[in-house]
Motif scaffolding. Structure first.
Motif, PDB file in Angstrom:
ATOM      1  N   GLN A 291       0.828  -1.202   0.000  1.00 60.07           N
ATOM      2  CA  GLN A 291       0.000   0.000   0.000  1.00 60.07           C
ATOM      3  C   GLN A 291       0.865   1.257   0.000  1.00 60.07           C
ATOM      4  OE1 GLN A 291      -3.407  -0.201  -0.102  1.00 60.07           O
ATOM      5  NE2 GLN A 291      -3.423   2.008  -0.423  1.00 60.07           N
ATOM      6  N   LEU A 292       1.914   1.246   0.805  1.00 59.83           N
ATOM      7  CA  LEU A 292       2.789   2.416   0.884  1.00 59.83           C
ATOM      8  C   LEU A 292       3.590   2.602  -0.400  1.00 59.83           C
ATOM      9  CD1 LEU A 292       3.984   2.007   4.573  1.00 59.83           C
ATOM     10  CD2 LEU A 292       2.648   3.913   3.666  1.00 59.83           C
ATOM     11  N   ARG A 293       4.010   1.508  -1.009  1.00 63.61           N
ATOM     12  CA  ARG A 293       4.733   1.627  -2.280  1.00 63.61           C
ATOM     13  C   ARG A 293       3.825   2.220  -3.345  1.00 63.61           C
ATOM     14  NH1 ARG A 293       8.906   2.539  -3.769  1.00 63.61           N
ATOM     15  NH2 ARG A 293       9.274   1.052  -5.442  1.00 63.61           N
ATOM     16  N   ARG A 294       2.583   1.818  -3.359  1.00 62.59           N
ATOM     17  CA  ARG A 294       1.623   2.390  -4.300  1.00 62.59           C
ATOM     18  C   ARG A 294       1.419   3.872  -4.038  1.00 62.59           C
ATOM     19  NH1 ARG A 294      -3.205  -1.947  -4.206  1.00 62.59           N
ATOM     20  NH2 ARG A 294      -4.369   0.004  -4.120  1.00 62.59           N
ATOM     21  N   GLY A 295       1.641   4.292  -2.796  1.00 62.30           N
ATOM     22  CA  GLY A 295       1.539   5.704  -2.454  1.00 62.30           C
ATOM     23  C   GLY A 295       2.795   6.501  -2.737  1.00 62.30           C
ATOM     24  N   GLY A 296       3.826   5.831  -3.277  1.00 66.84           N
ATOM     25  CA  GLY A 296       5.031   6.539  -3.674  1.00 66.84           C
ATOM     26  C   GLY A 296       6.145   6.556  -2.653  1.00 66.84           C
ATOM     27  N   TYR A 297       6.010   5.796  -1.564  1.00 70.38           N
ATOM     28  CA  TYR A 297       7.043   5.797  -0.537  1.00 70.38           C
ATOM     29  C   TYR A 297       8.189   4.861  -0.915  1.00 70.38           C
ATOM     30  CZ  TYR A 297       4.073   8.541   2.481  1.00 70.38           C
ATOM     31  OH  TYR A 297       3.302   9.558   2.991  1.00 70.38           O
ATOM     32  N   LEU A 298       9.409   5.270  -0.543  1.00 65.56           N
ATOM     33  CA  LEU A 298      10.595   4.471  -0.810  1.00 65.56           C
ATOM     34  C   LEU A 298      10.741   3.384   0.246  1.00 65.56           C
ATOM     35  CD1 LEU A 298      13.081   7.390  -1.609  1.00 65.56           C
ATOM     36  CD2 LEU A 298      11.716   6.039  -3.235  1.00 65.56           C
ATOM     37  N   LEU A 299      11.512   2.346  -0.079  1.00 65.73           N
ATOM     38  CA  LEU A 299      11.687   1.239   0.852  1.00 65.73           C
ATOM     39  C   LEU A 299      12.276   1.715   2.178  1.00 65.73           C
ATOM     40  CD1 LEU A 299      13.019  -1.638  -1.441  1.00 65.73           C
ATOM     41  CD2 LEU A 299      10.668  -1.064  -0.827  1.00 65.73           C
ATOM     42  N   GLU A 300      13.249   2.625   2.106  1.00 63.05           N
ATOM     43  CA  GLU A 300      13.870   3.111   3.347  1.00 63.05           C
ATOM     44  C   GLU A 300      12.920   3.957   4.179  1.00 63.05           C
ATOM     45  OE1 GLU A 300      15.668   5.607  -0.101  1.00 63.05           O
ATOM     46  OE2 GLU A 300      15.041   3.525   0.284  1.00 63.05           O
ATOM     47  N   GLN A 301      11.880   4.485   3.564  1.00 63.17           N
ATOM     48  CA  GLN A 301      10.858   5.218   4.314  1.00 63.17           C
ATOM     49  C   GLN A 301       9.831   4.266   4.920  1.00 63.17           C
ATOM     50  OE1 GLN A 301       9.725   7.671   0.877  1.00 63.17           O
ATOM     51  NE2 GLN A 301      10.395   9.490   1.986  1.00 63.17           N
ATOM     52  N   ILE A 302       9.612   3.152   4.255  1.00 67.01           N
ATOM     53  CA  ILE A 302       8.600   2.207   4.714  1.00 67.01           C
ATOM     54  C   ILE A 302       9.095   1.371   5.882  1.00 67.01           C
ATOM     55  CG2 ILE A 302       7.223   0.199   4.025  1.00 67.01           C
ATOM     56  CD1 ILE A 302       7.233   1.322   1.175  1.00 67.01           C
ATOM     57  N   ALA A 303      10.372   1.018   5.891  1.00 66.85           N
ATOM     58  CA  ALA A 303      10.917   0.117   6.914  1.00 66.85           C
ATOM     59  C   ALA A 303      10.603   0.567   8.336  1.00 66.85           C
ATOM     60  CB  ALA A 303      12.416  -0.067   6.714  1.00 66.85           C
ATOM     61  N   PRO A 304      10.829   1.849   8.708  1.00 69.12           N
ATOM     62  CA  PRO A 304      10.503   2.241  10.090  1.00 69.12           C
ATOM     63  C   PRO A 304       9.013   2.205  10.394  1.00 69.12           C
ATOM     64  CG  PRO A 304      11.199   4.150   8.803  1.00 69.12           C
ATOM     65  CD  PRO A 304      11.499   2.939   7.979  1.00 69.12           C
ATOM     66  N   LEU A 305       8.178   2.369   9.383  1.00 70.59           N
ATOM     67  CA  LEU A 305       6.735   2.307   9.606  1.00 70.59           C
ATOM     68  C   LEU A 305       6.303   0.873   9.905  1.00 70.59           C
ATOM     69  CD1 LEU A 305       5.505   4.658   6.730  1.00 70.59           C
ATOM     70  CD2 LEU A 305       6.410   5.244   8.977  1.00 70.59           C
ATOM     71  N   ILE A 306       6.857  -0.077   9.153  1.00 67.22           N
ATOM     72  CA  ILE A 306       6.573  -1.485   9.419  1.00 67.22           C
ATOM     73  C   ILE A 306       7.062  -1.852  10.816  1.00 67.22           C
ATOM     74  CG2 ILE A 306       7.054  -3.856   8.694  1.00 67.22           C
ATOM     75  CD1 ILE A 306       5.294  -2.429   6.719  1.00 67.22           C
ATOM     76  N   ALA A 307       8.234  -1.303  11.202  1.00 70.47           N
ATOM     77  CA  ALA A 307       8.777  -1.588  12.533  1.00 70.47           C
ATOM     78  C   ALA A 307       7.835  -1.098  13.623  1.00 70.47           C
ATOM     79  CB  ALA A 307      10.157  -0.947  12.683  1.00 70.47           C
ATOM     80  N   GLN A 308       7.146   0.026  13.378  1.00 70.05           N
ATOM     81  CA  GLN A 308       6.179   0.546  14.343  1.00 70.05           C
ATOM     82  C   GLN A 308       5.030  -0.443  14.539  1.00 70.05           C
ATOM     83  OE1 GLN A 308       5.873   3.222  16.248  1.00 70.05           O
ATOM     84  NE2 GLN A 308       7.558   4.540  15.617  1.00 70.05           N
TER      85      GLN A 308
END
Length: 238
Positions: free
Chosen positions: A179-196
């Motif tokens: 979902q986040l990738r479809r929203g244009g977020y980079l992998l390095e931006q997504i990793a801390p969100l998944i960690a949350q």
């Protein structure tokens, strides 16, 4: 105006400490750290503070909840060192960080809200291998392997075959990453969100964390308004 403040009758460290819940040693420490301007000394070596020092102390104490102790200290050192522009740059950087934190929070909330219902027929789907999960999400297996290298998913390995096995939490993380990738977020931006999400134990507990996070950001934003007013008054006084 600054000269009038400087020449007003002297104040003792206890005069500054009183009313702020501080010790006199804390006031002296603040001076030594550059948070307060250097005080004059009496012939006997005692520090003599002025209303300008009192205003500096109020300013610092207002900046701490807004920007943190370290940044507040750096702001006061810059002002007392005659670098008002440097102090304002620090304030700008802190505001930019707050905006970035808000955007991160928005991204997490949006990803949780926009997660599409799992198309699987079972209410509690069995563990999946990489191929079936990739088909379920409309991805290539290579994409899931790249996400694993980036820390977005952490499948275990089947002890007999060595194949990747994705349990329910892994599927949740993969769907959120998708979902986040479809929203244009980079992998390095997504990793801390998944960690949350993982740290909260899932998406439902995370909702409480997110509400608290938003409250804290709002509190910090209001503190920045208070700190800005005090800093402006201190700059004018100087």
């Amino acid at each position: 105006m600054g000269r009038n403040l400087q020449t007003t009758r002297g104040l003792r460290p206890v005069d500054l400490a009183r009313g702020h819940g501080l010790s006199t040693q804390a006031v002296r420490n603040y001076e030594e750290a550059g948070i307060l301007p250097t005080a004059d000394r009496t012939p006997h070596g005692y520090r003599t503070y002025t209303p300008l020092h009192a205003r500096a102390l109020r300013t610092f104490l207002a900046l701490v909840p807004a920007h943190g102790h370290r940044t507040a200290t750096s702001i006061m050192r810059a002002v007392n060192g005659g670098d008002a522009e440097g102090a304002l740059r620090l304030v700008d950087e802190s505001h930019a960080q707050l905006l970035d934190d808000r955007r991160t929070l928005d991204a997490v909330e949006r990803a949780l809200r926009d997660l599409e219902p799992d198309p699987g027929p079972d209410p509690a789907p069995a563990d999946l291998f990489i191929g079936p999960l990739a088909r379920r999400l409309g991805l290539r297996p290579a994409t899931l392997r790249a996400w694993e290298r980036a820390g977005l998913v952490r499948p275990r390995r089947d002890p007999r075959t060595g194949y990747r096995v994705y349990d329910e939490a892994d599927v949740r993380d993969a769907r959120m990453a998708h979902q986040l990738r479809r929203g244009g977020y980079l992998l390095e931006q997504i990793a801390p969100l998944i960690a949350q999400v993982r740290a909260a134990g899932g998406t439902e507990p995370l909702e409480v964390v997110l509400r608290d996070w938003r409250d804290r950001l709002a509190t910090r934003g209001r503190a920045m308004l208070t700190g800005a007013a005090e800093l402006d008054a201190y700059l004018r006084a100087r």
